[in-house]
Design an enzyme around this catalytic site. Structure first.
Site, PDB file in Angstrom:
ATOM      1  CB  VAL A 129     -23.222  -3.019  10.197  1.00 41.76           C
ATOM      2  CG1 VAL A 129     -21.812  -3.529  10.470  1.00 41.76           C
ATOM      3  CG2 VAL A 129     -23.981  -2.833  11.503  1.00 41.76           C
ATOM      4  CB  ILE A 181     -25.237  -4.865   4.432  1.00 39.84           C
ATOM      5  CG1 ILE A 181     -25.832  -6.000   5.274  1.00 39.84           C
ATOM      6  CG2 ILE A 181     -23.738  -5.066   4.241  1.00 39.84           C
ATOM      7  CD1 ILE A 181     -25.256  -6.116   6.663  1.00 39.84           C
ATOM      8  CE  LYS A 182     -22.408   3.261   6.148  1.00 41.55           C
ATOM      9  NZ  LYS A 182     -21.804   4.163   7.167  1.00 41.55           N
ATOM     10  CB  ILE A 183     -22.454  -2.035  -0.387  1.00 40.65           C
ATOM     11  CG1 ILE A 183     -23.135  -3.221   0.317  1.00 40.65           C
ATOM     12  CG2 ILE A 183     -21.531  -2.510  -1.507  1.00 40.65           C
ATOM     13  CD1 ILE A 183     -22.225  -4.328   0.745  1.00 40.65           C
TER      14      ILE A 183
END
Length: 225
Positions: free
Chosen positions: A58, A85-87
């Site tokens: 996400v 967690i997509k950064i």
């Protein structure tokens, strides 16, 4: 080799996962903006469908370091499962990756177009990097070369970071990254459906059925009582 669905359509996921077990789901702000319901509702619905072995990625919407970290923590807390967690790859993004790693939160660095972006993400502590295959080509790059360089560099220097290739337009591109040794890919629902489709296969199936039914009194099953 793991294959994930890039999307938030729960019906599409159920259909695909029923005959070809998927390894998870990736989403991003653009996908959620096109989906049904709020962003939070879509993510929670997908999360509820996944088993413990399937991964969920996400992406944060924030672009500044402090906000990225806060948003990542909120997403992780809201989901009763492990989540990546997509950064985005940027100075603030890599700083957030380093901070989140210290807090035990796994990250996927996304928007990767170059080998050095992938290397710096790995050095920052990303669990995954997500190179954009088709977009690299559209930006006058060579995705085959970039992917091979990333995979080889990670192996040479012993990075634990995995490659989650994204942004595909055809199965040829998928086969290309498989040949390069990429661990995981994420594909749209439409492309996932096309992975096993071939018109000649359909023709063969039709011929088998026609031959059998014409010979055995129009029966389309064997060992009937």
């Amino acid at each position: 080799m793991k294959i994930l669905m890039d999307g938030s359509d729960v019906d599409a996921f159920r259909y695909l996962n029923d005959y070809s077990p998927l390894d998870g789901v990736t989403t991003n702000p653009s996908i959620l903006a096109k989906g049904k319901g709020t962003a939070e509702e879509q993510v929670l619905q997908i999360a509820d469908l996944l088993d413990k072995q399937q991964n969920l990625h996400v992406q944060v919407v924030s672009v500044k370091y402090e906000q990225m970290v806060e948003e990542a923590k909120r997403i992780s807390k809201a989901l009763s499962r492990n989540v990546f967690i997509k950064i985005p790859v940027s100075p603030d993004g890599l700083k957030a990756v380093r901070s989140l790693r210290g807090d035990g939160i796994n990250t996927t660095v996304t928007g990767v177009y170059t080998t050095m972006q992938a290397v710096m993400a790995a050095k920052a502590g990303a669990a995954y990097v997500a190179p954009y295959i088709n977009r690299i080509d559209l930006a006058h790059g060579n995705s085959e070369i970039v992917i091979k360089q990333i995979v080889q560099t990670f192996r040479t220097y012993g990075f634990s970071t995995k490659v989650l290739a994204a942004s595909f337009k055809n199965t040829r591109q998928v086969i290309s990254v498989m040949e390069a040794g990429v661990e995981e890919v994420t594909l749209s629902a439409d492309l996932l459906k096309n992975l096993i489709h071939h018109k000649e296969t359909d023709t063969s199936i039709e011929a088998f059925t026609e031959d059998f039914t014409s010979r055995f009194e129009n029966s389309n099953e064997m060992f009937l009582k």
